[in-house]
Scaffold this motif. Sequence first.
Motif, short mmCIF file in Angstrom:
data_model
loop_
_atom_site.label_atom_id
_atom_site.label_comp_id
_atom_site.label_asym_id
_atom_site.label_seq_id
_atom_site.Cartn_x
_atom_site.Cartn_y
_atom_site.Cartn_z
N GLY A 148 2.82 0.26 1.70
CA GLY A 148 2.89 0.32 3.02
C GLY A 148 4.17 1.24 3.56
N GLN A 149 4.73 1.81 2.60
CA GLN A 149 5.87 2.82 3.06
C GLN A 149 5.17 4.25 3.07
N SER A 150 5.13 4.68 4.45
CA SER A 150 4.44 5.80 4.65
C SER A 150 5.58 6.96 4.16
N ARG A 151 4.76 8.19 3.60
CA ARG A 151 5.64 9.21 3.48
C ARG A 151 5.06 10.48 4.25
N ASN A 152 4.17 10.35 5.01
CA ASN A 152 3.49 11.23 5.91
C ASN A 152 4.18 10.98 7.39
N ALA A 153 4.77 11.78 8.02
CA ALA A 153 5.39 11.36 9.40
C ALA A 153 4.16 11.27 10.44
N GLN A 154 3.13 11.52 10.27
CA GLN A 154 2.13 11.12 11.12
C GLN A 154 1.19 9.86 11.17
N TYR A 155 1.89 9.01 10.09
CA TYR A 155 1.14 7.95 9.92
C TYR A 155 2.32 6.71 10.07
N ALA A 156 1.89 5.54 10.59
CA ALA A 156 2.87 4.28 10.76
C ALA A 156 3.12 3.97 9.29
N SER A 157 4.43 3.53 9.08
CA SER A 157 4.88 2.83 7.84
C SER A 157 4.90 1.38 8.36
N LEU A 158 4.09 0.63 7.42
CA LEU A 158 3.83 -1.05 7.63
C LEU A 158 4.84 -1.62 7.05
N ALA A 159 5.53 -1.13 5.94
CA ALA A 159 6.50 -1.89 5.28
C ALA A 159 7.53 -2.57 6.12
N GLY A 160 7.80 -3.99 6.20
CA GLY A 160 9.03 -4.43 6.84
C GLY A 160 8.54 -4.87 8.20
N MET A 161 7.29 -4.32 8.77
CA MET A 161 6.77 -4.88 10.06
C MET A 161 6.55 -6.10 9.97
N PRO A 162 6.88 -7.00 11.28
CA PRO A 162 6.61 -8.31 11.56
C PRO A 162 5.21 -8.60 11.37
N ALA A 163 4.83 -9.76 10.44
CA ALA A 163 3.70 -10.08 10.21
C ALA A 163 2.85 -10.22 11.52
N ALA A 164 3.33 -11.14 12.36
CA ALA A 164 2.58 -11.20 13.61
C ALA A 164 2.18 -9.95 14.28
N TYR A 165 2.69 -8.97 14.23
CA TYR A 165 2.68 -7.78 14.92
C TYR A 165 1.22 -7.12 14.12
N ILE A 166 1.34 -7.14 12.79
CA ILE A 166 0.41 -6.59 12.13
C ILE A 166 -0.83 -7.06 12.47
N GLU A 167 -0.83 -8.45 12.33
CA GLU A 167 -2.08 -9.08 12.37
C GLU A 167 -2.65 -8.79 13.96
N ALA A 168 -1.97 -8.87 14.92
CA ALA A 168 -2.19 -8.46 16.31
C ALA A 168 -2.93 -7.08 16.45
N GLN A 169 -2.32 -6.04 15.68
CA GLN A 169 -2.65 -4.88 15.77
C GLN A 169 -4.20 -4.66 15.12
N LEU A 170 -4.34 -5.38 13.81
CA LEU A 170 -5.53 -5.23 13.14
C LEU A 170 -6.87 -6.12 14.07
N HIS A 171 -6.33 -7.12 14.83
CA HIS A 171 -7.39 -7.82 15.54
C HIS A 171 -7.59 -6.95 16.65
N TYR A 175 1.45 -9.40 3.24
CA TYR A 175 1.93 -8.70 2.06
C TYR A 175 2.80 -7.64 2.73
N PHE A 176 2.62 -6.80 3.62
CA PHE A 176 3.38 -5.59 4.25
C PHE A 176 4.64 -6.01 4.96
N ALA A 177 4.70 -7.19 5.46
CA ALA A 177 5.93 -7.89 6.09
C ALA A 177 6.97 -7.91 4.97
N ARG A 178 6.63 -8.39 3.78
CA ARG A 178 7.66 -8.52 2.99
C ARG A 178 8.04 -7.46 1.79
N GLN A 179 7.52 -6.25 2.30
CA GLN A 179 7.99 -5.05 1.54
C GLN A 179 9.12 -4.43 2.31
N MET A 180 10.04 -3.80 1.43
CA MET A 180 11.28 -3.23 1.62
C MET A 180 10.95 -1.89 2.58
#
Length: 225
Positions: free
Chosen positions: A66-89, A119-124
Amino acid sequence: MKRALVIGAVVTTAALAVSGAIYGPEIVAGYRFMEALDQHYMDYQADGGAWPQLQDSCNVCHGERGQSRNAQYASLAGMPAAYIEAQLHAFAEGRRDSPQMSPLAASLTDQQIQSLAAYFARQMAQRTEAPAHDSALAQSGQATIAAKSCTTCHGEGLAGGPLGPRLAGQGEGYLIDQLNAFKHDRRKDPTHAMNAMASTLSAEGIRATAHFLASQPPASPPVKQ
């Protein structure tokens, strides 16, 4: 006969010694590579289960772990789990539109969405890029962030919180795209706070804000889920 065997043994030993001297470093490097590969797969399985893992399909855009290396895409690493869930829904239900994400999210079960978010929430988290520093632009962006009280929703150090995602260290291009999407109502915030805030920003203000945020390292490692 014995003499021939002895001579043969000596020659063989000498050949092995010479081969070891020539090819030894390559053999050692090979063993080290295999050990590193084994450790990689042990870590991979410990973090997300047996191969293939569901999150592997996210790597192309959002990067490994989840650690993006492309500046056009969101990096998901370390995002709050609740936020990721909300966006996927939101993607799955058509409340947030993306030709790529909408069909992918719609194919996921609630359990899979929860698993991905955890998974993504617990990544560095790390910085996506290191944009060429512009002091005047960064200072302007920092002043805008302070004036708009962005930490209220996005947390201390803009590392993410219950109400908003991590902004620190995201790609400059991605941040500009999202701020423009909120400004022009192409992306809707359920609370309308982001739409209202972004609507007050000029093009230069958006660029400055994104530049400052992209240059900031994530404040702290994520909380383990």
